[in-house]
Design an enzyme around this catalytic site. Structure first.
Site, short mmCIF file in Angstrom:
data_model
loop_
_atom_site.label_atom_id
_atom_site.label_comp_id
_atom_site.label_asym_id
_atom_site.label_seq_id
_atom_site.Cartn_x
_atom_site.Cartn_y
_atom_site.Cartn_z
N THR A 65 0.20 -5.01 -4.48
CA THR A 65 0.90 -5.21 -3.30
C THR A 65 0.45 -6.14 -2.24
O THR A 65 1.37 -6.81 -1.65
CB THR A 65 0.84 -3.42 -2.76
OG1 THR A 65 1.51 -2.53 -3.61
CG2 THR A 65 1.62 -3.52 -1.44
N GLU A 66 -0.67 -6.16 -2.13
CA GLU A 66 -1.32 -7.30 -1.17
C GLU A 66 -0.91 -8.66 -1.53
O GLU A 66 -0.75 -9.42 -0.73
CB GLU A 66 -2.74 -7.02 -1.00
CG GLU A 66 -3.17 -5.78 -0.12
CD GLU A 66 -2.72 -5.75 1.31
OE1 GLU A 66 -2.52 -7.04 1.60
OE2 GLU A 66 -2.61 -4.62 2.05
#
Length: 191
Positions: A65-66
């Site tokens: 996600t990051e």
């Protein structure tokens, strides 16, 4: 009569091909999912997840996600590395786990440093928010102060420990991405 036999033979061949395809599709779909949800940097993830008592699959969800597993990722607010940490957060965490190591903010581009610090921060968030993944993810993204303020508001938390909703669009979107990604990682790689 020959035409009927030829048609039947073709039908049998088509049914066999369809059966083979139906049997092959689930494993192929699973492999496609594994390409979309990789477990890169597994040595570091396994090491630091174990050190900080985290499910490695949750760590993969955060990294995906990051940064999409890009160790050179830099956000618009200058968060860096696989786990997208700001300088302020890095300095605070460094004072807790590496005060004598002389690590610099630029070293967050090193996967081992980024995963180490990110795992420690996830651990702190999970510990602070009673192991609730969604609330911990909101804190990782928006900070403890923001989450603590929301927890004090009855419309956002009935127990003062977990959020029942995420009132800010970015926070809501982020928490959904983390929890959905974690669910897929668990489905693909969980016990």
């Amino acid at each position: 009569m020959k035409t009927l036999f030829r048609l039947l033979r073709r039908l049998v061949v088509l049914v066999c091909i369809a059966a083979v395809l139906l049997m092959a599709l689930p494993p192929l779909a699973r492999e496609a999912d594994r390409l979309l949800y990789p477990r890169k940097y597994s040595r570091q993830v396994e090491q630091w997840a174990a050190e900080y008592n985290l499910d490695p699959l949750l760590v993969y969800a955060f990294i995906r996600t990051e940064s999409g597993f890009d160790p050179a990722a830099t956000s618009s607010v200058e968060a860096r590395g696989l786990m997208q940490m700001t300088e302020e957060t890095f300095i605070w965490l460094r004072s807790k786990i590496a005060p004598d190591e002389g690590l610099t903010f630029d070293e967050l581009y090193d996967p081992d440093v980024s995963i180490r610090f990110g795992c420690y921060y996830i651990h702190l968030c999970m510990e602070r928010y009673g192991g609730d993944v969604a609330t911990a993810a909101a804190a990782y993204h928006s900070g403890w102060g923001t989450v603590d303020n929301l927890l004090r508001m009855e419309e956002h938390s009935s127990d003062g420990q977990t959020l029942k909703g995420f009132p800010y669009n970015q926070m809501h979107h982020y928490v959904e991405k983390i929890t959905a990604s974690y669910a897929v990682y668990t489905r693909l790689y969980g016990g």
